[in-house]
Design an enzyme around this catalytic site. Structure first.
Site, short mmCIF file in Angstrom:
data_model
loop_
_atom_site.label_atom_id
_atom_site.label_comp_id
_atom_site.label_asym_id
_atom_site.label_seq_id
_atom_site.Cartn_x
_atom_site.Cartn_y
_atom_site.Cartn_z
N HIS A 94 -8.43 -13.95 -2.95
CA HIS A 94 -8.99 -14.42 -4.21
C HIS A 94 -10.50 -14.28 -4.16
O HIS A 94 -11.10 -14.51 -3.11
CB HIS A 94 -8.61 -15.88 -4.47
CG HIS A 94 -8.73 -16.25 -5.91
ND1 HIS A 94 -9.92 -16.63 -6.47
CD2 HIS A 94 -7.82 -16.23 -6.91
CE1 HIS A 94 -9.73 -16.86 -7.75
NE2 HIS A 94 -8.47 -16.61 -8.04
N ASP A 132 0.00 -16.42 -7.32
CA ASP A 132 1.06 -15.46 -7.65
C ASP A 132 2.05 -15.24 -6.51
O ASP A 132 3.07 -14.58 -6.71
CB ASP A 132 0.44 -14.11 -8.03
CG ASP A 132 -0.34 -14.20 -9.32
OD1 ASP A 132 0.16 -14.86 -10.24
OD2 ASP A 132 -1.45 -13.66 -9.39
N1 CMC Z 1 -4.42 -7.44 1.06
C1 CMC Z 1 -5.12 -6.76 1.99
N2 CMC Z 1 -6.47 -6.71 2.04
C2 CMC Z 1 -7.14 -7.36 1.09
C3 CMC Z 1 -6.50 -8.09 0.07
C4 CMC Z 1 -5.09 -8.12 0.09
N3 CMC Z 1 -4.42 -8.79 -0.85
N4 CMC Z 1 -7.42 -8.64 -0.74
C5 CMC Z 1 -8.61 -8.26 -0.27
N5 CMC Z 1 -8.45 -7.48 0.85
C6 CMC Z 1 -9.49 -6.93 1.71
C7 CMC Z 1 -10.14 -5.71 1.06
O1 CMC Z 1 -9.47 -4.52 1.41
C8 CMC Z 1 -11.53 -5.79 1.65
O2 CMC Z 1 -11.46 -5.34 2.98
P1 CMC Z 1 -12.71 -4.55 3.65
O3 CMC Z 1 -13.80 -5.56 3.76
O4 CMC Z 1 -12.19 -4.07 4.96
O5 CMC Z 1 -13.03 -3.41 2.71
C9 CMC Z 1 -11.81 -7.30 1.70
O6 CMC Z 1 -10.52 -7.91 1.81
C10 CMC Z 1 -12.51 -7.85 0.45
O7 CMC Z 1 -11.76 -7.45 -0.69
P2 CMC Z 1 -12.33 -7.27 -2.14
O8 CMC Z 1 -11.49 -6.29 -2.89
O9 CMC Z 1 -13.80 -7.00 -2.07
O10 CMC Z 1 -12.13 -8.71 -2.73
P3 CMC Z 1 -12.28 -9.12 -4.25
O11 CMC Z 1 -12.85 -10.48 -4.25
O12 CMC Z 1 -12.99 -8.08 -5.03
O13 CMC Z 1 -10.77 -9.13 -4.77
C11 CMC Z 1 -8.59 -9.79 -5.30
C12 CMC Z 1 -10.02 -10.27 -5.02
C13 CMC Z 1 -7.77 -10.97 -5.77
C14 CMC Z 1 -8.61 -8.75 -6.43
C15 CMC Z 1 -7.99 -9.18 -4.00
O14 CMC Z 1 -7.94 -10.14 -2.99
C16 CMC Z 1 -6.64 -8.54 -4.24
O15 CMC Z 1 -6.56 -7.37 -4.62
N6 CMC Z 1 -5.52 -9.32 -4.01
C17 CMC Z 1 -4.20 -8.80 -4.29
C18 CMC Z 1 -3.91 -8.91 -5.78
C19 CMC Z 1 -3.66 -10.33 -6.19
O16 CMC Z 1 -2.89 -11.05 -5.56
N7 CMC Z 1 -4.29 -10.74 -7.33
C20 CMC Z 1 -4.08 -12.06 -7.91
C21 CMC Z 1 -5.29 -12.93 -7.80
S1 CMC Z 1 -4.93 -14.66 -8.17
C22 CMC Z 1 -4.43 -14.67 -9.83
C23 CMC Z 1 -5.55 -14.40 -10.75
O17 CMC Z 1 -6.39 -15.28 -10.95
O18 CMC Z 1 -5.59 -13.30 -11.29
#
Ligand code: CMC
Length: 427
Positions: A305, A362
């Site tokens: 998140h 989720d």
């Molecule tokens: N599985 C594997 N790696 C992950 C995940 C995950 N679910 N989420 C983040 N990472 C890794 C990402 O690859 C990155 O790694 P590195 O530093 O090696 O490049 C690091 O963690 C930081 O990720 P980010 O994409 O910069 O994080 P963000 O804050 O931009 O994204 C997120 C937040 C929710 C989009 C992301 O965690 C994600 O894609 N999660 C899976 C989708 C999901 O479950 N979304 C629902 C969110 S809760 C409901 C809502 O409010 O929408």
């Protein structure tokens, strides 16, 4: 005491004021930055940018705190209902008994779609995703009631009730249409969530059995999704509202933003992922290795998140509810076992620990919805029904903010500098 912050740009000091929130969060007010310095800030994904001041929802991501209008989410989950919480979010205070009754009556009064709207559902192919239908129909609903566009401030309570009530009717109709089933009209005697389940699962002449534990579980899912401060879809609603678009147009845009798999679409993506792992005969280990090696560009859906870096308080409540509902319904689900295994491995794995990745709302919600018979492509629609009061509360805040300006970010241009037109024969 008013704190200021000093920036030093090319040797010139620039003093900027700060804004302190009621929970002590400090924001640097950069409203004068470009005028004073010619510079702008750059923050792709807005991880460090406060887009507004808001009095609706408070999140402390480090401590796993979520409060609606000051009330802790766990307390609301235990003691309140989705509709009472919707009132709280929109109007700022818990309703008195007469206020709640009046709000419920307004919802009931507005639950029917204009009858002509039923024909619009016929225009969608059976394969249409219900989120596409939802977004289109919310926008279409405004055209059946022109005063949604013309008298939006003075009739706000009526419009808000219409939207909360009709989003549920549209969602149920789209399910019935996709499955070739006759439309079931809402009943005036049923409460919000029970009425939705009735429209989804009853048949003409035969009402479905509304199990109290199922109604309670879905009501809780709606309540837990009701608001989440400046997430992607709520920011979208606020941005559209900032142009003074009407409530229905703004909410329809919110539905589109929510649909993406990194946001609300994650609940569907989690189930698809669990089904794939199950079909593969994997206990989750192989899949997690692929995620960590980043060879397949896969993510553990339902994990991570932007704001929560410790735990998502909604996920804790949902997980407990998931165990409870499955046991009340005497159901077991191999996907729940896989989900628990994935969680257990991930919470002890350096990859997930280092990146502070925990289960989000989720991760377990889809398993509950599957247990109560909601089809997978409707999961994100359930999120949208739940989030509607939050979008409406944010829309209202934008409209009532006398300092609000149209949202219009700037950019750092990285394209070609000035060049001359090349004639076709010379390209
Ligand atoms: N599985 C594997 N790696 C992950 C995940 C995950 N679910 N989420 C983040 N990472 C890794 C990402 O690859 C990155 O790694 P590195 O530093 O090696 O490049 C690091 O963690 C930081 O990720 P980010 O994409 O910069 O994080 P963000 O804050 O931009 O994204 C997120 C937040 C929710 C989009 C992301 O965690 C994600 O894609 N999660 C899976 C989708 C999901 O479950 N979304 C629902 C969110 S809760 C409901 C809502 O409010 O929408």
């Amino acid at each position: 005491m008013n704190r200021t912050v000093e920036l030093n740009i090319d040797g010139k000091p620039v003093e900027l004021p700060t804004v302190v929130g009621s929970e002590g969060e400090v924001g640097i007010d950069i409203a004068t930055l470009r005028n004073k310095t010619g510079c702008i800030t750059l923050d792709p994904g807005y991880g460090n940018t406060g887009a507004c001041k808001s009095a609706i929802t408070f999140i402390d991501g480090e401590q796993g705190i979520l409060r609606y209008r000051g009330y802790d989410i766990a307390e609301l989950a235990e003691k309140s209902t989705f509709i009472e919480t919707a009132y709280l979010l929109i109007y700022g205070e818990l309703p008195t008994r007469p206020e709640l009754a009046a709000f419920s009556d307004l919802l009931t009064e507005n639950q029917m779609l204009h009858e002509d709207m039923r024909h619009l559902f016929d225009g969608f192919p059976p394969t249409a995703h219900p989120m596409a239908i939802l977004s289109a129909m919310i926008n279409a609903a405004s055209s059946y009631h022109p005063n949604i566009i013309s008298k939006r401030e003075e009739r706000f309570p009526w419009h808000a009730a219409r939207l909360i009530s009709q989003v549920r009717t549209i969602a149920a109709y789209s399910y019935r249409k996709a499955h070739g089933l006759p439309t079931i009209y809402p009943k005036t005697t049923l409460k919000y969530t029970a009425n939705f389940l009735h429209m989804m699962f009853s048949h003409p002449g035969e009402d479905c059995d509304l199990k109290p534990e199922v109604v309670k579980a879905l009501d809780l899912i709606f309540l837990l999704h009701a608001d989440h401060e400046q997430n992607c879809s709520t920011s979208t609603v606020r941005m559209v509202a900032s142009s003074r678009a009407n409530l229905f147009a703004s909410a329809s845009a919110g539905v589109c933003a929510l649909w993406g798999p990194l946001h609300g679409g994650a609940n569907q993506a989690v189930l698809e992922m669990l089904e794939e792992i199950h079909a593969d005969g994997d206990d989750g280990t192989k899949f997690l290795n692929q995620v960590k090696n980043k060879t397949t560009n896969r993510r553990l859906m339902g994990f991570g998140h932007r704001v929560y870096k410790n735990f998502d308080p909604r996920a804790v409540i949902i997980k407990q509810q998931c165990d409870k509902v499955l046991s009340q319904l005497h159901k077991s689900d191999p996907l729940l076992d896989i989900a628990k295994k994935l969680e257990e491995i991930a919470l002890h794995d350096d990859y997930f620990i280092a990146r502070k990745l925990y289960p989000n709302v989720d991760f377990y919600s889809g398993i509950i919805m599957r247990a109560i018979g909601i089809p997978m492509d409707m999961f994100t629609v359930m999120f949208a029904i739940g989030r509607m009061p939050g979008w409406i509360a944010n829309y209202k805040e934008v409209m009532e903010d006398t300092d609000s300006r149209i949202c219009r970010p700037r950019q750092i241009y990285t394209g070609s500098t000035l060049r001359s037109y090349t004639p076709m024969e010379s390209r």
